[in-house]
Scaffold this motif. Structure first.
Motif, PDB file in Angstrom:
ATOM      1  N   UNK A 155      37.013  36.590  35.612  1.00 37.27           N
ATOM      2  CA  UNK A 155      36.884  37.961  36.114  1.00 37.27           C
ATOM      3  C   UNK A 155      35.439  38.294  36.459  1.00 37.27           C
ATOM      4  N   UNK A 156      34.503  37.832  35.640  1.00 37.57           N
ATOM      5  CA  UNK A 156      33.084  38.065  35.946  1.00 37.57           C
ATOM      6  C   UNK A 156      32.693  37.343  37.228  1.00 37.57           C
ATOM      7  N   UNK A 157      33.128  36.096  37.350  1.00 35.94           N
ATOM      8  CA  UNK A 157      32.812  35.321  38.554  1.00 35.94           C
ATOM      9  C   UNK A 157      33.345  36.001  39.807  1.00 35.94           C
ATOM     10  N   UNK A 158      34.559  36.540  39.702  1.00 35.07           N
ATOM     11  CA  UNK A 158      35.184  37.183  40.858  1.00 35.07           C
ATOM     12  C   UNK A 158      34.784  38.649  41.018  1.00 35.07           C
ATOM     13  N   UNK A 159      33.995  39.171  40.090  1.00 31.51           N
ATOM     14  CA  UNK A 159      33.542  40.553  40.184  1.00 31.51           C
ATOM     15  C   UNK A 159      34.647  41.567  39.970  1.00 31.51           C
ATOM     16  N   UNK A 160      35.608  41.233  39.111  1.00 25.08           N
ATOM     17  CA  UNK A 160      36.738  42.124  38.846  1.00 25.08           C
ATOM     18  C   UNK A 160      36.562  42.749  37.465  1.00 25.08           C
ATOM     19  N   UNK A 161      36.588  44.055  37.411  1.00 23.06           N
ATOM     20  CA  UNK A 161      36.476  44.774  36.150  1.00 23.06           C
ATOM     21  C   UNK A 161      37.882  45.052  35.622  1.00 23.06           C
ATOM     22  N   UNK A 162      38.271  44.407  34.507  1.00 20.46           N
ATOM     23  CA  UNK A 162      39.631  44.604  34.003  1.00 20.46           C
ATOM     24  C   UNK A 162      39.879  46.009  33.465  1.00 20.46           C
ATOM     25  N   UNK A 163      38.822  46.743  33.182  1.00 18.92           N
ATOM     26  CA  UNK A 163      38.977  48.108  32.683  1.00 18.92           C
ATOM     27  C   UNK A 163      39.449  49.032  33.799  1.00 18.92           C
ATOM     28  N   UNK A 164      38.853  48.906  34.965  1.00 20.04           N
ATOM     29  CA  UNK A 164      39.174  49.806  36.071  1.00 20.04           C
ATOM     30  C   UNK A 164      40.145  49.214  37.090  1.00 20.04           C
ATOM     31  N   UNK A 165      40.292  47.892  37.087  1.00 20.89           N
ATOM     32  CA  UNK A 165      41.146  47.226  38.087  1.00 20.89           C
ATOM     33  C   UNK A 165      42.042  46.181  37.428  1.00 20.89           C
ATOM     34  N   UNK A 166      42.967  46.659  36.605  1.00 27.00           N
ATOM     35  CA  UNK A 166      43.825  45.733  35.844  1.00 27.00           C
ATOM     36  C   UNK A 166      44.695  44.869  36.758  1.00 27.00           C
ATOM     37  N   UNK A 167      45.243  45.445  37.803  1.00 26.35           N
ATOM     38  CA  UNK A 167      46.107  44.678  38.709  1.00 26.35           C
ATOM     39  C   UNK A 167      45.309  43.575  39.404  1.00 26.35           C
ATOM     40  N   UNK A 168      44.104  43.897  39.851  1.00 22.94           N
ATOM     41  CA  UNK A 168      43.252  42.882  40.487  1.00 22.94           C
ATOM     42  C   UNK A 168      42.879  41.793  39.486  1.00 22.94           C
ATOM     43  N   UNK A 169      42.679  42.171  38.230  1.00 27.85           N
ATOM     44  CA  UNK A 169      42.358  41.185  37.192  1.00 27.85           C
ATOM     45  C   UNK A 169      43.523  40.229  36.980  1.00 27.85           C
ATOM     46  N   UNK A 170      44.714  40.767  36.925  1.00 25.88           N
ATOM     47  CA  UNK A 170      45.913  39.942  36.750  1.00 25.88           C
ATOM     48  C   UNK A 170      46.059  38.988  37.931  1.00 25.88           C
TER      49      UNK A 170
END
Length: 106
Positions: A63-78
């Motif tokens: 998630x860090x590598x892809x720049x995805x914040x699981x707190x604000x963007x759970x669907x993108x994280x999944x």
């Protein structure tokens, strides 16, 4: 009749074994090797302290590598986790994303 293939993410860590090996090597090390082994022991200790569960570390790294914040963007994280590991079930990816979120909030 139908079965669903599901990939389970199992992450193993030999961190404790590595720490023990470095400490054992340090106990009988020549003076010129001791500083490097002490540094290696400190690095391994720091990893163990901040580490957490290896599969959550893996998820956070993706998630860090892809720049995805699981707190604000759970669907993108999944989605990012499932793209990284094809075959990862929606349920497993959701659980990992939520665990990564909790780890980030802590």
């Amino acid at each position: 009749m139908f079965s669903k293939k599901e990939v389970h993410l199992i992450a193993l860590s030999d961190l404790d074994d590595a720490r023990d090996a470095v400490r054992q090597a340090l106990s009988g090390a020549p003076a010129d090797e001791a500083p490097g082994l002490r540094r290696a022991a400190r690095i391994l200790d720091e990893l163990a302290e901040r580490g957490g569960e290896p599969r959550v570390r893996w998820a956070r790294g993706i998630l860090e590598r892809d720049g995805v914040d699981p707190v604000t963007h759970e669907v993108a994280a999944i989605r990012a986790l499932r793209q990284e590991l094809p075959g990862l079930s929606l349920l497993a990816a959701t659980e990992l994303a939520r665990e990564a979120k909790l780890a980030q909030e802590a």
